[in-house]
Design a protein around this motif. Structure first.
Motif, PDB file in Angstrom:
ATOM      1  N   PRO A 220      47.725  48.378  30.915  1.00  0.00           N
ATOM      2  CA  PRO A 220      48.478  48.836  29.738  1.00  0.00           C
ATOM      3  C   PRO A 220      49.351  50.057  29.997  1.00  0.00           C
ATOM      4  O   PRO A 220      50.346  50.266  29.284  1.00  0.00           O
ATOM      5  N   ASP A 221      49.015  50.853  31.010  1.00  0.00           N
ATOM      6  CA  ASP A 221      49.857  52.007  31.323  1.00  0.00           C
ATOM      7  C   ASP A 221      51.223  51.594  31.859  1.00  0.00           C
ATOM      8  O   ASP A 221      52.144  52.419  31.907  1.00  0.00           O
ATOM      9  N   TYR A 222      51.366  50.335  32.282  1.00  0.00           N
ATOM     10  CA  TYR A 222      52.653  49.851  32.770  1.00  0.00           C
ATOM     11  C   TYR A 222      53.537  49.326  31.641  1.00  0.00           C
ATOM     12  O   TYR A 222      54.703  48.980  31.868  1.00  0.00           O
ATOM     13  N   ILE A 223      52.987  49.240  30.433  1.00  0.00           N
ATOM     14  CA  ILE A 223      53.783  48.869  29.263  1.00  0.00           C
ATOM     15  C   ILE A 223      54.438  50.151  28.747  1.00  0.00           C
ATOM     16  O   ILE A 223      53.773  51.176  28.598  1.00  0.00           O
ATOM     17  N   PHE A 224      55.737  50.104  28.498  1.00  0.00           N
ATOM     18  CA  PHE A 224      56.438  51.325  28.115  1.00  0.00           C
ATOM     19  C   PHE A 224      55.919  51.871  26.788  1.00  0.00           C
ATOM     20  O   PHE A 224      55.513  51.120  25.903  1.00  0.00           O
ATOM     21  N   LYS A 225      55.961  53.184  26.681  1.00  0.00           N
ATOM     22  CA  LYS A 225      55.434  53.890  25.511  1.00  0.00           C
ATOM     23  C   LYS A 225      56.053  53.358  24.218  1.00  0.00           C
ATOM     24  O   LYS A 225      57.267  53.165  24.127  1.00  0.00           O
ATOM     25  N   ASP A 226      55.193  53.108  23.247  1.00  0.00           N
ATOM     26  CA  ASP A 226      55.568  52.641  21.910  1.00  0.00           C
ATOM     27  C   ASP A 226      56.079  51.197  21.908  1.00  0.00           C
ATOM     28  O   ASP A 226      56.612  50.734  20.889  1.00  0.00           O
ATOM     29  N   LEU A 227      55.934  50.480  23.034  1.00  0.00           N
ATOM     30  CA  LEU A 227      56.308  49.075  23.092  1.00  0.00           C
ATOM     31  C   LEU A 227      55.053  48.241  23.343  1.00  0.00           C
ATOM     32  O   LEU A 227      53.950  48.769  23.445  1.00  0.00           O
TER      33      LEU A 227
ATOM     34  N   GLU B  64      59.727  45.066  28.195  1.00  0.00           N
ATOM     35  CA  GLU B  64      58.820  46.076  27.640  1.00  0.00           C
ATOM     36  C   GLU B  64      57.912  46.716  28.678  1.00  0.00           C
ATOM     37  O   GLU B  64      57.145  47.620  28.339  1.00  0.00           O
ATOM     38  N   GLY B  65      57.976  46.261  29.927  1.00  0.00           N
ATOM     39  CA  GLY B  65      57.060  46.771  30.936  1.00  0.00           C
ATOM     40  C   GLY B  65      57.752  47.205  32.211  1.00  0.00           C
ATOM     41  O   GLY B  65      58.914  46.859  32.466  1.00  0.00           O
ATOM     42  N   SER B  66      57.025  47.970  33.041  1.00  0.00           N
ATOM     43  CA  SER B  66      57.522  48.430  34.335  1.00  0.00           C
ATOM     44  C   SER B  66      57.072  47.442  35.412  1.00  0.00           C
ATOM     45  O   SER B  66      55.877  47.318  35.681  1.00  0.00           O
ATOM     46  N   PHE B  67      58.020  46.772  36.028  1.00  0.00           N
ATOM     47  CA  PHE B  67      57.684  45.663  36.923  1.00  0.00           C
ATOM     48  C   PHE B  67      57.248  46.111  38.319  1.00  0.00           C
ATOM     49  O   PHE B  67      56.546  45.375  39.007  1.00  0.00           O
ATOM     50  N   VAL B  68      57.673  47.282  38.762  1.00  0.00           N
ATOM     51  CA  VAL B  68      57.328  47.699  40.124  1.00  0.00           C
ATOM     52  C   VAL B  68      55.818  47.826  40.306  1.00  0.00           C
ATOM     53  O   VAL B  68      55.249  47.222  41.231  1.00  0.00           O
ATOM     54  N   PRO B  69      55.104  48.571  39.455  1.00  0.00           N
ATOM     55  CA  PRO B  69      53.648  48.622  39.643  1.00  0.00           C
ATOM     56  C   PRO B  69      52.961  47.293  39.368  1.00  0.00           C
ATOM     57  O   PRO B  69      51.937  46.974  39.984  1.00  0.00           O
ATOM     58  N   MET B  70      53.520  46.488  38.445  1.00  0.00           N
ATOM     59  CA  MET B  70      52.950  45.154  38.217  1.00  0.00           C
ATOM     60  C   MET B  70      53.054  44.313  39.474  1.00  0.00           C
ATOM     61  O   MET B  70      52.099  43.618  39.864  1.00  0.00           O
TER      62      MET B  70
ATOM     63  N   ASN C 109      61.150  55.634  47.491  1.00  0.00           N
ATOM     64  CA  ASN C 109      62.336  55.517  46.636  1.00  0.00           C
ATOM     65  C   ASN C 109      62.016  54.922  45.268  1.00  0.00           C
ATOM     66  O   ASN C 109      62.923  54.676  44.475  1.00  0.00           O
ATOM     67  N   GLY C 110      60.731  54.712  44.992  1.00  0.00           N
ATOM     68  CA  GLY C 110      60.342  54.187  43.696  1.00  0.00           C
ATOM     69  C   GLY C 110      60.528  52.693  43.544  1.00  0.00           C
ATOM     70  O   GLY C 110      60.233  52.120  42.494  1.00  0.00           O
ATOM     71  N   MET C 111      61.010  52.037  44.609  1.00  0.00           N
ATOM     72  CA  MET C 111      61.246  50.601  44.581  1.00  0.00           C
ATOM     73  C   MET C 111      60.060  49.869  45.198  1.00  0.00           C
ATOM     74  O   MET C 111      59.300  50.431  45.984  1.00  0.00           O
ATOM     75  N   LEU C 112      59.924  48.577  44.850  1.00  0.00           N
ATOM     76  CA  LEU C 112      58.921  47.757  45.506  1.00  0.00           C
ATOM     77  C   LEU C 112      59.404  47.399  46.909  1.00  0.00           C
ATOM     78  O   LEU C 112      60.522  46.906  47.080  1.00  0.00           O
TER      79      LEU C 112
ATOM     80  N   LEU D  59      63.077  42.466  39.975  1.00  0.00           N
ATOM     81  CA  LEU D  59      61.819  41.936  39.495  1.00  0.00           C
ATOM     82  C   LEU D  59      61.885  41.544  38.026  1.00  0.00           C
ATOM     83  O   LEU D  59      62.649  42.117  37.239  1.00  0.00           O
ATOM     84  N   ALA D  60      61.064  40.574  37.654  1.00  0.00           N
ATOM     85  CA  ALA D  60      60.890  40.167  36.259  1.00  0.00           C
ATOM     86  C   ALA D  60      59.519  39.523  36.143  1.00  0.00           C
ATOM     87  O   ALA D  60      58.809  39.354  37.144  1.00  0.00           O
TER      88      ALA D  60
END
Length: 334
Positions: free
Chosen positions: A118-125, A190-196, A208-211, A222-223
């Motif tokens: 759930p921490d990978y889901i953006f805040k308030d989404l 609604e989510g951050s795909f890199v950590p997913m 560099n923050g990329m996968l 990513l999607a």
């Protein structure tokens, strides 16, 4: 007077592109966790920086691509009303294999499966279902090598659009077979795909923050498709964790970032967890230098030398360990 940035002021799309507007009674979305971070809407980010003429030129270049992306985002959210809600939460091996074959026929390069933190889901989404099928799509090597350039920028948005189309097609594929799905396009999800994707075993998060993937390095977008299918082949471990150690001895992306936006050492985010990049600094060259992408262009993993780099990292670690042991032995002797 402090400048108002659109991508900071508007954290979610307008109502007609917002999933929540299309929820039905009985839907139970998965909300963001306590360490969730705010999203950044890329179209607004692009419009926030540079001269007025520069912004106009970028928007003209991207007009068709942006329109196509918005069309896929709208389809991703309106189509949740088509979920069959039959209670089918188990998929057979043949159907799953057919799904992967279909996805690859649409241009997908890598596929992975994970339970969404759930921490990978953006805040308030929120997302509609707790599990994710994650897709990576290769960006053209020649166009990324031209970065920063108009062809580079157009390639970034081509993969954004193509992935939006893919996740909508895959969602339709699942619904036709009695499963629920919620498409998460590359642009506007609604989510951050890199950590997913890391949790799905597709790679490791680079400095560099990329996968960083095995075959394409960071040269992917990513999607995901969210679903309540429970027996997906979820990744249990990540064999790519060593990549972070290589990043610490490489730092090529740090040296080549025109905004000095990449940290040598990760810092603690206000919401919790590590951050690798100052996104406000990063946004400036991305918006004004036709997509920038220099941190991808100069990453040694971009050229498919995964095994070679792994061996270099192992040798470096062994040498460092031996040197450390010798120092300790010398200290004891003294």
């Amino acid at each position: 007077m402090k400048r108002i940035l659109l991508h900071e002021r508007f954290r979610r799309p307008p109502w007609f592109l917002d999933k929540d507007h299309y929820l039905r009674e009985g839907d139970h979305p998965v909300t963001s966790g306590p360490n969730a971070r705010y999203p950044r809407l890329v179209p607004l980010l692009i419009f926030d920086y540079g001269s007025l003429w520069g912004r106009i030129k970028r928007m003209v270049r991207l007009r068709q691509s942006m329109t196509a992306n918005m069309r896929e985002l709208r389809r991703a959210n309106t189509s949740i009303r088509e979920n069959p809600r039959l209670g089918n939460t188990r998929i057979d091996a043949t159907t799953l294999a057919d799904l992967e074959t279909y996805a690859r026929s649409l241009g997908v390069s890598e596929i992975g499966y994970t339970r969404v933190n759930p921490d990978y889901i953006f805040k308030d989404l929120s997302i509609l279902y707790p599990n994710a099928i994650v897709f990576a799509m290769e960006m053209d090597l020649e166009k990324i090598e031209q970065a920063p350039s108009v062809p580079t920028l157009m390639e970034i948005f081509r993969t954004y659009y193509q992935l939006g189309y893919v996740v909508n097609q895959i969602s339709d594929f699942l619904r036709e077979r009695g499963f629920n799905a919620h498409a998460g396009p590359a642009l506007g999800s609604e989510g951050s795909f890199v950590p997913m994707a890391r949790d799905a075993g597709l790679g490791e998060v680079g400095k560099n923050g990329m996968l960083i993937t095995k075959t394409y390095g960071p040269r992917v977008r990513l999607a995901a498709v969210y679903t309540d299918i429970e027996n997906l082949p979820f990744a249990e471990e990540n064999p790519h964790a060593w990549v972070r150690d290589y990043c610490d001895m490489c730092n090529s992306c740090v040296k080549h970032c025109p905004a000095n936006a990449i940290f040598l050492e990760p810092r603690e985010a206000p919401e919790g967890g590590p951050v690798f990049i100052d996104h406000k600094k990063c946004a400036v060259p991305f918006s004004t230098m036709d997509g920038c992408t220099l941190c991808i262009k100069h990453c040694p993993f971009m050229y498919g030398r995964y095994d070679q780099l792994h061996e270099r990292q192992r040798t470096h670690s062994m040498t460092a360990s031996k040197d450390s042991e010798e120092v300790e032995a010398g200290a004891v002797t003294v």
